[in-house]
Design an enzyme around this catalytic site. Structure first.
Site, short mmCIF file in Angstrom:
data_model
loop_
_atom_site.label_atom_id
_atom_site.label_comp_id
_atom_site.label_asym_id
_atom_site.label_seq_id
_atom_site.Cartn_x
_atom_site.Cartn_y
_atom_site.Cartn_z
CE LYS A 76 -0.43 -0.03 5.04
NZ LYS A 76 -1.20 -0.59 6.16
NE ARG A 125 -6.75 1.09 11.28
CZ ARG A 125 -5.59 0.86 10.69
NH1 ARG A 125 -4.65 1.78 10.69
NH2 ARG A 125 -5.34 -0.31 10.12
CE1 TYR A 150 14.29 30.99 0.43
CE2 TYR A 150 14.47 28.58 0.36
CZ TYR A 150 14.08 29.79 -0.22
OH TYR A 150 13.49 29.78 -1.45
CG MET A 195 9.73 22.68 -2.58
SD MET A 195 8.52 23.62 -3.51
CE MET A 195 7.96 24.82 -2.31
C1 LIG Z 1 -0.44 -1.71 6.85
C2 LIG Z 1 -1.10 -2.95 7.27
C3 LIG Z 1 -0.36 -4.13 7.49
C4 LIG Z 1 1.15 -4.16 7.47
O1 LIG Z 1 1.67 -3.64 8.67
P1 LIG Z 1 3.24 -3.66 8.95
O2 LIG Z 1 3.36 -3.18 10.35
O3 LIG Z 1 3.87 -2.70 8.00
O4 LIG Z 1 3.70 -5.05 8.74
C5 LIG Z 1 -1.06 -5.29 7.76
N1 LIG Z 1 -2.41 -5.30 7.82
C6 LIG Z 1 -3.15 -4.18 7.64
C7 LIG Z 1 -4.63 -4.27 7.74
C8 LIG Z 1 -2.53 -2.97 7.37
O5 LIG Z 1 -3.27 -1.87 7.20
#
Ligand SMILES: *Cc1c(COP(=O)(O)O)cnc(C)c1O
Length: 338
Positions: free
Chosen positions: A33, A116, A243, A289
């Site tokens: 992700k 969550r 800067y 930047m």
């Molecule tokens: C991001 C995520 C993971 C991976 O977590 P890590 O700590 O990076 O291994 C696993 N499951 C879900 C649902 C996540 O959102």
């Protein structure tokens, strides 16, 4: 141009270590992700597939479709479900089950304590009834741990709660459903992994986030960040850089400007407490930047080899260090091992 180098050797080393934990590489679901935690989605996906990984996890449909051909299944954590043989969807609410197309590959997310996302444990029976009544395709049942990386009993309490959910799902007759709960920290601390897959993110990129007191796993950072010299100059004593002129040359010195800045996702930080690279290059004055300044005139400088080290300096976590790196930085794969 500044660029990111990805070490295929280190990535495959990490996957070797993690496969020892899961018992098989087919049980590692690589979490890609957010542009593979900033590493580069396509690059990481291609390397993982070549290694023999069959499962991936992404944030949304856009990411899933970019790597769709490379894996047997891709779990999408947070987007509108589509009917696609290769894609499954984390379903975080009971309500969604009332409207979802029954052909979608559903992975029911159960909230075992993180609060969550996910249906509550008390809603599991109702969810299973809805799934049966509507003929929904239940592909998986999952949960997520809130403190797998802490030395507390909370992890065991969530694990036990999930075990009770599993037996209810089995009792309801869903015997082909896959179960998964482990993120990196949970997998790294588990001695007897027994689920279908582990959803491994930060560990594949080379970071063991377990605190002192746990057995360490030898993981190696995949990403290093490089900047290239844009210009150079000789400063006389008393001349100031950047800067606000926060760095003053104490002597005659050669200073070069490199093409990396906060626009690329490198933190601006605090010029009064300069970041120093692994090779000992200290950032001089404020990061702007698109540029930062270092002493010397090397054509190329490695700004970060270990995001966990940089994270300690910037008081954050390695996840944020790498995820902040912009997709516009080019990615190069270094292949030492074919
Ligand atoms: C991001 C995520 C993971 C991976 O977590 P890590 O700590 O990076 O291994 C696993 N499951 C879900 C649902 C996540 O959102």
């Amino acid at each position: 141009m500044a660029y990111i180098e990805l070490s295929q050797e280190n990535f495959y080393h990490n996957l070797d270590e993690l496969a020892l934990k899961t018992g098989a590489k087919s049980k590692i679901a690589v979490v890609l992700k957010d542009n593979a935690y900033g590493h580069g989605l396509e690059e990481m996906a291609q390397m993982a597939a070549k290694y023999g990984i069959k499962e991936a996890v992404v944030a949304d449909n856009d990411e899933a479709l970019r790597i769709r051909e490379l894996f047997n299944n891709i779990l999408v954590l947070g987007d509108t479900p589509r009917v696609d043989e290769r894609l499954s969807y984390a379903i975080p609410e009971l309500e969604s089950l009332r409207h979802i197309d029954p052909e979608v590959k559903v992975e029911l997310k159960v909230d075992t304590g993180m609060h969550r996302n996910g249906i509550s444990v008390g809603e599991v029976d109702e969810a299973l009834n809805l799934i049966t009544d509507r003929g929904i395709r239940l592909f998986g049942v999952m949960t997520h741990y809130r403190s797998a990386d802490e030395l507390t009993s909370e992890f065991f309490w969530q694990k036990k709660t999930f075990a009770s959910v599993k037996s209810r799902v089995r009792q309801a007759g869903f015997d082909t459903v896959r179960f998964h709960s482990c993120n990196s920290a949970a997998l790294l601390r588990s001695e007897n992994f027994d689920e279908a897959i582990a959803r491994v993110g930060i560990a594949i990129y080379g970071f063991d986030t377990l605190p002192e007191g746990f057995k360490k796993t030898d993981l190696r950072p995949v990403l290093s960040l490089w900047a290239r010299r844009a210009s150079r100059r000789t400063l006389r004593p008393g001349q100031r850089v950047g800067y606000g002129g926060e760095f003053t040359a104490p002597k005659t010195m050669k200073v070069s400007t490199y093409d990396l800045g906060y626009g690329d996702g490198w933190p601006r930080g605090d010029a009064q407490v300069p970041y120093v690279t692994e090779e000992g290059h200290k950032i001089l004055g404020r990061v702007s930047m698109d540029y930062l300044s270092l002493e010397g005139e090397a054509e190329e400088v490695c700004i970060m080899r270990d995001a966990a080290r940089a994270a300690r300096y910037f008081r954050t976590i390695p996840y944020e260090m790498t995820t902040a790196l912009q997709p516009t930085l080019s990615r190069r794969i270094r292949k030492e091992r074919e």
